[in-house]
Design a protein around this motif. Structure first.
Motif, short mmCIF file in Angstrom:
data_model
loop_
_atom_site.label_atom_id
_atom_site.label_comp_id
_atom_site.label_asym_id
_atom_site.label_seq_id
_atom_site.Cartn_x
_atom_site.Cartn_y
_atom_site.Cartn_z
N ARG A 1 14.09 0.35 0.05
CA ARG A 1 14.66 -0.77 0.77
C ARG A 1 15.95 -1.28 0.11
O ARG A 1 16.45 -2.35 0.46
CB ARG A 1 13.64 -1.91 0.85
CG ARG A 1 12.44 -1.58 1.72
CD ARG A 1 11.66 -2.85 2.07
NE ARG A 1 11.00 -3.42 0.91
CZ ARG A 1 9.73 -3.19 0.57
NH1 ARG A 1 8.99 -2.37 1.33
NH2 ARG A 1 9.20 -3.76 -0.48
N GLN B 1 4.65 1.02 -5.66
CA GLN B 1 5.34 -0.19 -5.23
C GLN B 1 6.84 -0.13 -5.55
O GLN B 1 7.68 -0.58 -4.75
CB GLN B 1 4.72 -1.43 -5.90
CG GLN B 1 3.28 -1.70 -5.47
CD GLN B 1 3.18 -1.96 -3.98
OE1 GLN B 1 3.98 -2.70 -3.40
NE2 GLN B 1 2.20 -1.33 -3.34
N THR B 2 7.16 0.41 -6.70
CA THR B 2 8.58 0.51 -7.09
C THR B 2 9.33 1.44 -6.14
O THR B 2 10.49 1.16 -5.77
CB THR B 2 8.69 1.03 -8.54
OG1 THR B 2 7.97 0.13 -9.40
CG2 THR B 2 10.13 1.10 -8.99
N GLU C 1 12.72 -1.10 -13.43
CA GLU C 1 13.24 -1.35 -12.08
C GLU C 1 14.55 -2.10 -12.16
O GLU C 1 14.76 -2.97 -13.01
CB GLU C 1 12.22 -2.16 -11.29
CG GLU C 1 12.50 -2.19 -9.80
CD GLU C 1 11.32 -2.70 -9.00
OE1 GLU C 1 11.47 -2.84 -7.76
OE2 GLU C 1 10.26 -2.97 -9.57
N ARG D 1 10.22 -0.41 -2.91
CA ARG D 1 11.34 -1.35 -3.07
C ARG D 1 12.66 -0.60 -3.21
O ARG D 1 13.70 -1.06 -2.71
CB ARG D 1 11.10 -2.26 -4.28
CG ARG D 1 10.02 -3.30 -4.03
CD ARG D 1 9.95 -4.31 -5.15
NE ARG D 1 9.42 -3.76 -6.37
CZ ARG D 1 8.12 -3.76 -6.69
NH1 ARG D 1 7.23 -4.28 -5.87
NH2 ARG D 1 7.72 -3.26 -7.84
N GLY E 1 16.63 -0.89 -3.56
CA GLY E 1 16.59 -1.06 -5.01
C GLY E 1 16.83 0.25 -5.73
O GLY E 1 17.17 1.28 -5.14
#
Length: 341
Positions: A196, A189-190, A256, A193, A198
């Motif tokens: 996109r 998941q990290t 994150e 992100r 991050g």
């Protein structure tokens, strides 16, 4: 009176009538209420006996009956009416001419709205005739409520058990940190992100001199070291960071939103200092340290999970070869290029 007429005549007193039909209504030809059953009387905030029928009730079916002169038309008809007083309870029933032919006699019930009526007027089974099917309906409603409540409670317990099992399956039992499975899910998941826009840091920590603690002081001391490591990692990292134990004395963390080498270097230095000050066995020389490899990734295209872990492993072993008790940080640029920070 002759025997034939006596055989066809049935006289009931108020008590008997109230017991058989607790929701009866007797109206004279002028539209005045002569008597009302005890349950019906409980529905009205003011006495029904002596009041005008049309002041107390709204006749909804049949329509067009607007005064005493038209009441006679209700004889032998099914009727639907509601109380004018809040909460405007709806009643249904049948009307017949009274024995003296000078008025109407209504026998009323709540119909399908009985549950709401019981709630609104605080009725009990004593307010209904024993033979009234409403009592059975109330019983079924109560049973249904109990069953539905038990089913809801069972579903809640099953949901809680499922969540607890999922949490247990994603947790390291000794330290309470996430396990490898949970870490891999978080990393996936990290990465999305980060692609996109991050960024994140992946830290891989391996204890130095841990084997000596186990060999010299036993596994209980080793477990104390590992739980101490978990506490230090929680203290030095943020609440939203994912921290996991992925091996015997191996730990990883995902921070994150951090892409600055100096911040990660400062965090790694604090972790190492905390570990070197750790005294898991009071009075015993059971000290450890740690080597840390860190990878910075994002924003934009990010290497796959295996490449990220290989890069973190490479940085970790570079720290060990440089003398242990230190950190090495690398930045992955694009989907796979790397430079040392």
């Amino acid at each position: 009176m002759d025997g034939g007429r006596q055989a066809g005549l049935l006289c009931l007193g108020p008590a008997e009538l109230a017991g058989l039909m607790p929701m009866h209504l007797w109206i004279d030809r002028a539209g005045m209420i002569r008597a009302a059953g005890p349950t019906l009387a409980k529905l009205s905030p003011s006495p029904l006996a002596g009041a005008n029928f049309f002041d107390c009730f709204e006749l909804r079916k049949p329509r067009g009956v607007g005064g005493p002169q038209a009441l006679a038309a209700l004889a032998n008809q099914r009727i639907l009416l509601s109380l004018r007083a809040a909460p405007a309870t709806t009643l249904r029933g049948v009307a017949v001419r009274s024995a003296d032919g000078q008025g109407l006699f209504f026998n009323l019930s709540f119909g399908l709205s009985v549950a709401e009526a019981v709630r609104d007027h605080r009725l009990t089974h004593a307010d209904f005739a024993p033979t009234d099917l409403t009592v059975e309906l109330l019983y079924l409603t109560e049973v249904k409520g109990v069953v539905m409540g038990e089913l809801a409670a069972l579903n809640a317990r099953l949901r809680d058990a499922h969540l607890a099992a999922e949490a247990q399956a994603m947790t390291d039992p000794l330290t309470g940190l996430a396990n490898r499975r949970a870490f891999e899910a978080a990393l996936a998941q990290t990465r999305l992100r980060a692609e996109r826009g991050g960024c994140f840091a992946l830290l891989h920590l391996d204890l130095d001199h841990f084997k000596a603690v186990n060999d010299t002081h036993g596994h209980a001391a080793g477990d104390a070291v590992l739980t101490g490591v978990a506490a230090i990692l929680r203290r030095e990292l943020r609440g939203q960071d994912v921290i996991a134990r992925v091996g015997g004395d191996e730990f990883v963390a995902l921070a994150e939103g951090i892409g600055d080498e100096r911040k990660i270097a400062a965090i790694a230095a604090r972790i190492i200092a905390g570990l070197e000050a750790l005294v898991p066995v009071p009075g015993e020389a059971a000290r450890v340290s740690a080597s840390i490899g860190a990878v910075l990734a994002g924003p934009g295209p990010v290497a796959g999970p295996d490449d990220l872990m290989r890069a973190a492993d490479g940085a970790l072993y570079a720290a060990k070869h440089a003398g242990r008790g230190r950190s090495v940080i690398v930045r992955l640029e694009g989907a796979g290029q790397r430079r040392t920070a």
